[in-house]
Design a protein around this motif. Sequence first.
Motif, PDB file in Angstrom:
ATOM      1  N   THR A   8     -15.277  29.009 -29.000  1.00  0.00           N
ATOM      2  CA  THR A   8     -16.027  28.200 -28.035  1.00  0.00           C
ATOM      3  C   THR A   8     -16.236  28.975 -26.736  1.00  0.00           C
ATOM      4  OG1 THR A   8     -15.035  26.184 -28.932  1.00  0.00           O
ATOM      5  CG2 THR A   8     -16.082  26.023 -26.766  1.00  0.00           C
ATOM      6  N   VAL A   9     -17.432  28.862 -26.178  1.00  0.00           N
ATOM      7  CA  VAL A   9     -17.720  29.433 -24.866  1.00  0.00           C
ATOM      8  C   VAL A   9     -17.984  28.283 -23.896  1.00  0.00           C
ATOM      9  CG1 VAL A   9     -20.204  29.703 -25.344  1.00  0.00           C
ATOM     10  CG2 VAL A   9     -19.110  31.097 -23.559  1.00  0.00           C
ATOM     11  N   ILE A  10     -17.525  28.443 -22.662  1.00  0.00           N
ATOM     12  CA  ILE A  10     -17.655  27.402 -21.652  1.00  0.00           C
ATOM     13  C   ILE A  10     -18.750  27.783 -20.662  1.00  0.00           C
ATOM     14  CG2 ILE A  10     -16.496  26.148 -19.792  1.00  0.00           C
ATOM     15  CD1 ILE A  10     -13.841  26.804 -21.241  1.00  0.00           C
ATOM     16  N   ASN A  11     -19.686  26.879 -20.473  1.00  0.00           N
ATOM     17  CA  ASN A  11     -20.689  27.024 -19.421  1.00  0.00           C
ATOM     18  C   ASN A  11     -19.979  26.789 -18.091  1.00  0.00           C
ATOM     19  OD1 ASN A  11     -22.615  26.481 -17.427  1.00  0.00           O
ATOM     20  ND2 ASN A  11     -23.979  25.365 -18.775  1.00  0.00           N
ATOM     21  N   ALA A  12     -19.862  27.843 -17.271  1.00  0.00           N
ATOM     22  CA  ALA A  12     -19.075  27.758 -16.041  1.00  0.00           C
ATOM     23  C   ALA A  12     -19.678  26.824 -15.008  1.00  0.00           C
ATOM     24  CB  ALA A  12     -18.925  29.162 -15.434  1.00  0.00           C
ATOM     25  N   GLY A  13     -20.980  26.533 -15.122  1.00  0.00           N
ATOM     26  CA  GLY A  13     -21.621  25.646 -14.164  1.00  0.00           C
ATOM     27  C   GLY A  13     -21.760  26.283 -12.797  1.00  0.00           C
ATOM     28  N   LYS A  14     -21.868  25.438 -11.779  1.00  0.00           N
ATOM     29  CA  LYS A  14     -22.006  25.914 -10.406  1.00  0.00           C
ATOM     30  C   LYS A  14     -20.733  25.588  -9.638  1.00  0.00           C
ATOM     31  CE  LYS A  14     -26.068  25.705  -8.461  1.00  0.00           C
ATOM     32  NZ  LYS A  14     -27.333  25.191  -7.876  1.00  0.00           N
ATOM     33  N   ASP A  15     -20.705  24.425  -8.988  1.00  0.00           N
ATOM     34  CA  ASP A  15     -19.511  24.019  -8.238  1.00  0.00           C
ATOM     35  C   ASP A  15     -18.775  22.876  -8.921  1.00  0.00           C
ATOM     36  OD1 ASP A  15     -19.971  25.860  -6.144  1.00  0.00           O
ATOM     37  OD2 ASP A  15     -21.455  24.523  -5.263  1.00  0.00           O
ATOM     38  N   ASN A  16     -19.069  22.638 -10.197  1.00  0.00           N
ATOM     39  CA  ASN A  16     -18.365  21.603 -10.950  1.00  0.00           C
ATOM     40  C   ASN A  16     -17.135  22.198 -11.633  1.00  0.00           C
ATOM     41  OD1 ASN A  16     -20.775  22.779 -12.418  1.00  0.00           O
ATOM     42  ND2 ASN A  16     -19.642  21.970 -14.168  1.00  0.00           N
ATOM     43  N   LEU A  17     -16.260  21.316 -12.110  1.00  0.00           N
ATOM     44  CA  LEU A  17     -14.972  21.739 -12.665  1.00  0.00           C
ATOM     45  C   LEU A  17     -15.031  21.787 -14.194  1.00  0.00           C
ATOM     46  CD1 LEU A  17     -12.629  19.677 -10.321  1.00  0.00           C
ATOM     47  CD2 LEU A  17     -13.096  22.135 -10.211  1.00  0.00           C
ATOM     48  N   ALA A  18     -15.844  22.698 -14.724  1.00  0.00           N
ATOM     49  CA  ALA A  18     -15.974  22.837 -16.173  1.00  0.00           C
ATOM     50  C   ALA A  18     -14.644  23.218 -16.813  1.00  0.00           C
ATOM     51  CB  ALA A  18     -17.037  23.872 -16.501  1.00  0.00           C
ATOM     52  N   SER A  19     -13.856  24.024 -16.119  1.00  0.00           N
ATOM     53  CA  SER A  19     -12.561  24.435 -16.672  1.00  0.00           C
ATOM     54  C   SER A  19     -11.588  23.264 -16.756  1.00  0.00           C
ATOM     55  CB  SER A  19     -11.964  25.564 -15.819  1.00  0.00           C
ATOM     56  OG  SER A  19     -12.748  26.733 -15.922  1.00  0.00           O
ATOM     57  N   ALA A  20     -11.743  22.275 -15.870  1.00  0.00           N
ATOM     58  CA  ALA A  20     -10.919  21.066 -15.968  1.00  0.00           C
ATOM     59  C   ALA A  20     -11.282  20.298 -17.223  1.00  0.00           C
ATOM     60  CB  ALA A  20     -11.110  20.199 -14.734  1.00  0.00           C
ATOM     61  N   CYS A  21     -12.569  20.215 -17.508  1.00  0.00           N
ATOM     62  CA  CYS A  21     -13.020  19.557 -18.743  1.00  0.00           C
ATOM     63  C   CYS A  21     -12.446  20.282 -19.959  1.00  0.00           C
ATOM     64  CB  CYS A  21     -14.543  19.551 -18.794  1.00  0.00           C
ATOM     65  SG  CYS A  21     -15.220  18.728 -20.243  1.00  0.00           S
ATOM     66  N   ALA A  22     -12.466  21.614 -19.926  1.00  0.00           N
ATOM     67  CA  ALA A  22     -11.921  22.404 -21.031  1.00  0.00           C
ATOM     68  C   ALA A  22     -10.432  22.126 -21.219  1.00  0.00           C
ATOM     69  CB  ALA A  22     -12.151  23.885 -20.764  1.00  0.00           C
ATOM     70  N   LEU A  23      -9.712  21.977 -20.110  1.00  0.00           N
ATOM     71  CA  LEU A  23      -8.286  21.697 -20.182  1.00  0.00           C
ATOM     72  C   LEU A  23      -8.042  20.344 -20.853  1.00  0.00           C
ATOM     73  CD1 LEU A  23      -5.408  22.555 -19.461  1.00  0.00           C
ATOM     74  CD2 LEU A  23      -5.755  21.565 -17.178  1.00  0.00           C
ATOM     75  N   PHE A  24      -8.809  19.344 -20.519  1.00  0.00           N
ATOM     76  CA  PHE A  24      -8.674  18.030 -21.145  1.00  0.00           C
ATOM     77  C   PHE A  24      -8.942  18.098 -22.648  1.00  0.00           C
ATOM     78  CE2 PHE A  24      -8.940  16.086 -16.909  1.00  0.00           C
ATOM     79  CZ  PHE A  24      -8.054  15.014 -17.063  1.00  0.00           C
ATOM     80  N   GLU A  25      -9.817  19.009 -23.052  1.00  0.00           N
ATOM     81  CA  GLU A  25     -10.194  19.124 -24.461  1.00  0.00           C
ATOM     82  C   GLU A  25      -9.357  20.138 -25.230  1.00  0.00           C
ATOM     83  OE1 GLU A  25     -12.577  17.169 -26.140  1.00  0.00           O
ATOM     84  OE2 GLU A  25     -12.148  16.070 -24.292  1.00  0.00           O
ATOM     85  N   GLY A  26      -8.321  20.672 -24.595  1.00  0.00           N
ATOM     86  CA  GLY A  26      -7.472  21.650 -25.269  1.00  0.00           C
ATOM     87  C   GLY A  26      -8.148  22.993 -25.459  1.00  0.00           C
ATOM     88  N   LEU A  27      -9.133  23.298 -24.618  1.00  0.00           N
ATOM     89  CA  LEU A  27      -9.885  24.551 -24.741  1.00  0.00           C
ATOM     90  C   LEU A  27      -9.560  25.540 -23.630  1.00  0.00           C
ATOM     91  CD1 LEU A  27     -13.354  23.080 -25.801  1.00  0.00           C
ATOM     92  CD2 LEU A  27     -11.728  24.337 -27.231  1.00  0.00           C
ATOM     93  N   ILE A  34      -2.006  20.024 -17.222  1.00  0.00           N
ATOM     94  CA  ILE A  34      -2.787  18.834 -17.497  1.00  0.00           C
ATOM     95  C   ILE A  34      -2.162  17.587 -16.880  1.00  0.00           C
ATOM     96  CG2 ILE A  34      -1.636  18.417 -19.704  1.00  0.00           C
ATOM     97  CD1 ILE A  34      -5.336  17.708 -18.864  1.00  0.00           C
ATOM     98  N   ASN A  35      -0.847  17.520 -16.796  1.00  0.00           N
ATOM     99  CA  ASN A  35      -0.190  16.346 -16.226  1.00  0.00           C
ATOM    100  C   ASN A  35      -0.481  16.229 -14.733  1.00  0.00           C
ATOM    101  OD1 ASN A  35       0.955  15.443 -18.666  1.00  0.00           O
ATOM    102  ND2 ASN A  35       2.677  16.868 -18.436  1.00  0.00           N
ATOM    103  N   SER A  36      -0.392  17.360 -14.024  1.00  0.00           N
ATOM    104  CA  SER A  36      -0.711  17.327 -12.590  1.00  0.00           C
ATOM    105  C   SER A  36      -2.162  16.955 -12.371  1.00  0.00           C
ATOM    106  CB  SER A  36      -0.425  18.697 -11.956  1.00  0.00           C
ATOM    107  OG  SER A  36       0.955  18.971 -11.932  1.00  0.00           O
ATOM    108  N   LEU A  37      -3.042  17.482 -13.229  1.00  0.00           N
ATOM    109  CA  LEU A  37      -4.464  17.177 -13.104  1.00  0.00           C
ATOM    110  C   LEU A  37      -4.705  15.689 -13.306  1.00  0.00           C
ATOM    111  CD1 LEU A  37      -7.320  18.286 -12.704  1.00  0.00           C
ATOM    112  CD2 LEU A  37      -7.428  18.706 -15.168  1.00  0.00           C
ATOM    113  N   LYS A  38      -4.091  15.110 -14.322  1.00  0.00           N
ATOM    114  CA  LYS A  38      -4.259  13.677 -14.575  1.00  0.00           C
ATOM    115  C   LYS A  38      -3.732  12.857 -13.401  1.00  0.00           C
ATOM    116  CE  LYS A  38      -4.147  13.744 -19.638  1.00  0.00           C
ATOM    117  NZ  LYS A  38      -3.389  13.343 -20.841  1.00  0.00           N
ATOM    118  N   ASN A  39      -2.605  13.233 -12.831  1.00  0.00           N
ATOM    119  CA  ASN A  39      -2.039  12.505 -11.697  1.00  0.00           C
ATOM    120  C   ASN A  39      -2.956  12.558 -10.487  1.00  0.00           C
ATOM    121  OD1 ASN A  39       0.310  11.629 -12.995  1.00  0.00           O
ATOM    122  ND2 ASN A  39       1.431  13.501 -12.466  1.00  0.00           N
ATOM    123  N   LEU A  40      -3.590  13.710 -10.275  1.00  0.00           N
ATOM    124  CA  LEU A  40      -4.494  13.858  -9.153  1.00  0.00           C
ATOM    125  C   LEU A  40      -5.753  13.008  -9.323  1.00  0.00           C
ATOM    126  CD1 LEU A  40      -4.233  17.713  -8.620  1.00  0.00           C
ATOM    127  CD2 LEU A  40      -3.662  15.979  -6.915  1.00  0.00           C
TER     128      LEU A  40
END
Length: 301
Positions: free
Chosen positions: A144-163, A293-299
């Motif tokens: 899988t390749v991740i579209n890094a986007g601009k100023d959005n948190l694509a890597s956070a989405c990847a973390l939620f998806e186990g990527l 992921i736990n810290s991210l969910k808490n935030l």
Amino acid sequence: MLTKKRIILLIIMAAVLIVAPVLAIFSSRTPAGEGQQMRVLTLWQIDSFEGGKGSRAKYLQDIADQYFEDAHLYVRVTALSADAARANLSDGNIPDMISYGAGFYGLESYLNDNCDCINWCRGAYVLITLGGEPDFSSVTPQNTVINAGKDNLASACALFEGLNGADVAAPTSAYVSLIGGKYKYLLGTQRDIYRLTTRGESFSVKVITSFNDLYQNISILCGGEDYNYCRQFIFYLLQTSEGVVSLGLISDKTNHTGAMRQLQAATFEYTLNSFIGRDYYDKLTSAVERWDINSLKNLLK
């Protein structure tokens, strides 16, 4: 879907529309007479994430021109990068309104006390694979390749998806890598749907519902009489938001077809959809970088 918070905001705005014109605000919605001075409001558009198609700045300009067509009032819409907007704010150049993505920080000391941020359109993250038959059973960080986007948190989405750990590429490069066969899957956005549609590719889409920060917000920074004009404009923007379909984005009133219909129907477990401060943004990105992921969910609670 309208949230309770947004319903309250719409009720307040509706009250402004009913009461304020009677008191005089839109006694000015008459053609400007000779010698009548044109009032100018400023609106900055910050593209913090990729849209679907078209220009959000032009869309806002068209909506403003339509609404204030018969008034001696003009809204000047200016497209700025996030960094340019923050630099201008620091220099004391403050717009009357600002439209920005959820990942845009630096507004906390400038917002009008009477107005929260209001979502006027959104996108969503998606997994995409080429071919007409959906198969997302073998998604891994390696294919899988991740579209890094601009100023959005694509890597956070990847973390939620186990990527977490998957390759990250600039938007166009990520899309090219998919169609070139280097990767089986692309973690992207609605923009990638339109890229592939324009190219005539056959593809399948899975909407990511674990996380979304692809929200376009609008806030008022001015006060006084201009504040009332801005409130009325924002109410009109929301009431006519079926036009957001022309941007390849989603609102409460859009009616999409095809793959975009899936994005429109989606709801999300964790969201970032309002303005944030720099300290909070740093905490979010730090949690993502640590794959915590736990810290991210808490935030994001």
